[in-house]
Design an enzyme around this catalytic site. Structure first.
Site, PDB file in Angstrom:
ATOM      1  N   CYS A 287      -0.280   4.079   2.300  1.00 17.52           N
ATOM      2  CA  CYS A 287       0.012   3.836   3.722  1.00 17.52           C
ATOM      3  C   CYS A 287       1.504   4.024   4.011  1.00 17.52           C
ATOM      4  O   CYS A 287       1.878   4.627   5.019  1.00 17.52           O
ATOM      5  CB  CYS A 287      -0.336   2.399   4.123  1.00 17.52           C
ATOM      6  SG  CYS A 287      -1.874   1.785   3.476  1.00 17.52           S
ATOM      7  N   ASP A 288       2.354   3.482   3.165  1.00 12.95           N
ATOM      8  CA  ASP A 288       3.765   3.341   3.541  1.00 12.95           C
ATOM      9  C   ASP A 288       4.758   4.142   2.697  1.00 12.95           C
ATOM     10  O   ASP A 288       5.942   4.171   3.026  1.00 12.95           O
ATOM     11  CB  ASP A 288       4.157   1.855   3.473  1.00 12.95           C
ATOM     12  CG  ASP A 288       3.363   1.020   4.470  1.00 12.95           C
ATOM     13  OD1 ASP A 288       2.969   1.580   5.507  1.00 12.95           O
ATOM     14  OD2 ASP A 288       3.134  -0.168   4.208  1.00 12.95           O
TER      15      ASP A 288
ATOM     16  N   CYS B 211       0.828  -1.203   0.000  1.00 11.06           N
ATOM     17  CA  CYS B 211       0.000   0.000   0.000  1.00 11.06           C
ATOM     18  C   CYS B 211       0.865   1.256   0.000  1.00 11.06           C
ATOM     19  O   CYS B 211       1.444   1.625   1.026  1.00 11.06           O
ATOM     20  CB  CYS B 211      -0.925  -0.007   1.224  1.00 11.06           C
ATOM     21  SG  CYS B 211      -1.901   1.496   1.379  1.00 11.06           S
TER      22      CYS B 211
END
Ligand code: NDP
Length: 313
Positions: free
Chosen positions: A137-138, A134
């Site tokens: 997200c990261d 993701c």
């Protein structure tokens, strides 16, 4: 004798817990099936920095534990069983786990989705230590790194472009010559000077180091799908973007889904085609897939269910 609840929530990511919180706080009798992976996808992530309210970030599993406690506080009961079969053909709705039969006046489905991953032992080794599924997200954790993205669909293109905001370079690796992604996304990717594209290649191995017990991805080995030749590249991060699989199989007989298995809900609501059955979170959202959007849709599902139950009285 089946165990009855007013509302049964299936699945415990941010969507399921939020639905359970709202429904139990509305004084309804709610139970939530925690299933195979209590806490959902967030329990396999590390730090969550983009959930509003947690100024300094929080570990995914810890966040889900807080969600659970908050739902339990208002009376939602956690059932540590997996729903294996449902019957939505009549009311009350019937749900089965391996142990028990349950019935409910309303059901909220929040079973989530799984990112498809590569079947390599070295992926497990460096998961969360350089490998992610993701970018939203990261991506932030990969500033200045040489980043790789695997996949040839729209998600891979979108993630590759997004990751150029962080990485020194981004390399998109796709297993064949042609792309599944839309033409416009392919063009955008090809035009981005920070992106290099390698086609006809698959990841053969993730390579890294371990210093004082801390693992870190440092290289990946690619294999040419035509010649079988392998080459090693420096890589600080690798994002797997080869699609998602919504956990919707057990509902196939009763609910409508799109060609990828995502449950279809009505307009802006969480209503499925069966009155009294609602769906929220990643099992019905292939666009945003964020903890905060899942939580928001869980709230909407609880409100929809509560209103629907009130109308039935
Ligand atoms: P897709 O299924 O569209 O694409 C998956 C990609 O991963 C394909 O290129 C596939 O290769 C590749 N792949 C699958 N398995 C493997 C494997 N084991 N090893 C290597 N490569 C593999 O998934 P997406 O997540 O990209 O998209 C899902 C849906 O969401 C699509 O309908 C897409 O259009 C939509 N979407 C739309 C966006 C937008 O409009 N902005 C953004 C993101 C998604 P191959 O082609 O060879 O099968």
């Amino acid at each position: 004798m089946a165990v009855h609840h007013q509302i049964l929530v299936i699945g415990t990511g941010p969507a399921g817990f939020t639905a359970a919180l709202y429904a139990s706080r509305a004084n309804l009798d709610v139970a939530i099936f925690e299933g195979m992976q209590p806490g959902g996808q967030l329990t396999i992530t590390t730090e969550v920095e983009n959930y509003p309210g947690f100024e300094h970030g929080i570990q995914g599993p810890e966040m889900m534990d807080i969600f659970r406690k908050q739902a339990n506080r208002f009376g939602a009961k956690s059932i540590y069983e997996t729903v294996t079969k449902v019957d939505f053909s009549e009311r009350p709705f019937k749900l089965w786990t391996e142990r028990e039969e349950y019935t409910a006046d309303a059901v909220i489905i929040a079973t989530g989705a799984k990112a498809k991953l590569l079947d390599l032992p070295s992926l497990d080794k460096y998961w969360g230590a350089g490998i992610s599924a993701c970018a939203t997200c990261d991506g932030f954790f990969f500033k200045g790194e040489k980043i790789f993205v695997v996949g040839g669909g729209d998600t891979a293109m979108e993630e590759a472009n997004y990751l150029t905001h962080f990485g020194e370079s981004v390399t998109l690796v796709h297993r064949r010559e042609g792309f599944r992604a839309s033409q416009i996304m392919v063009e955008r990717t090809k035009k981005n000077p920070k992106i290099r594209i390698i086609t006809n290649a698959i990841i053969d191995e993730f390579l890294g180091e371990e210093k004082m017990g801390v693992k870190k991805l440092t290289h990946i080995r690619l294999k040419d799908t035509k010649t079988g030749e392998t080459s090693v590249y420096e890589a600080g991060g690798c994002f797997i973007a080869i699609g998602h699989q919504p956990n919707s199989q057990i509902f196939e007989e009763f609910l409508d889904m799109d060609e990828n298995g995502y449950l279809i809900t009505e307009g802006k609501s969480s209503k499925t085609k069966i009155p009294g059955v609602f769906a929220c979170g990643d099992v019905q959202d292939n666009v945003y897939r964020q903890a905060v959007t899942a939580a928001g849709s869980g709230c909407a599902a609880a409100i929809d269910a509560e209103r629907w139950l009130a109308e039935q009285e």
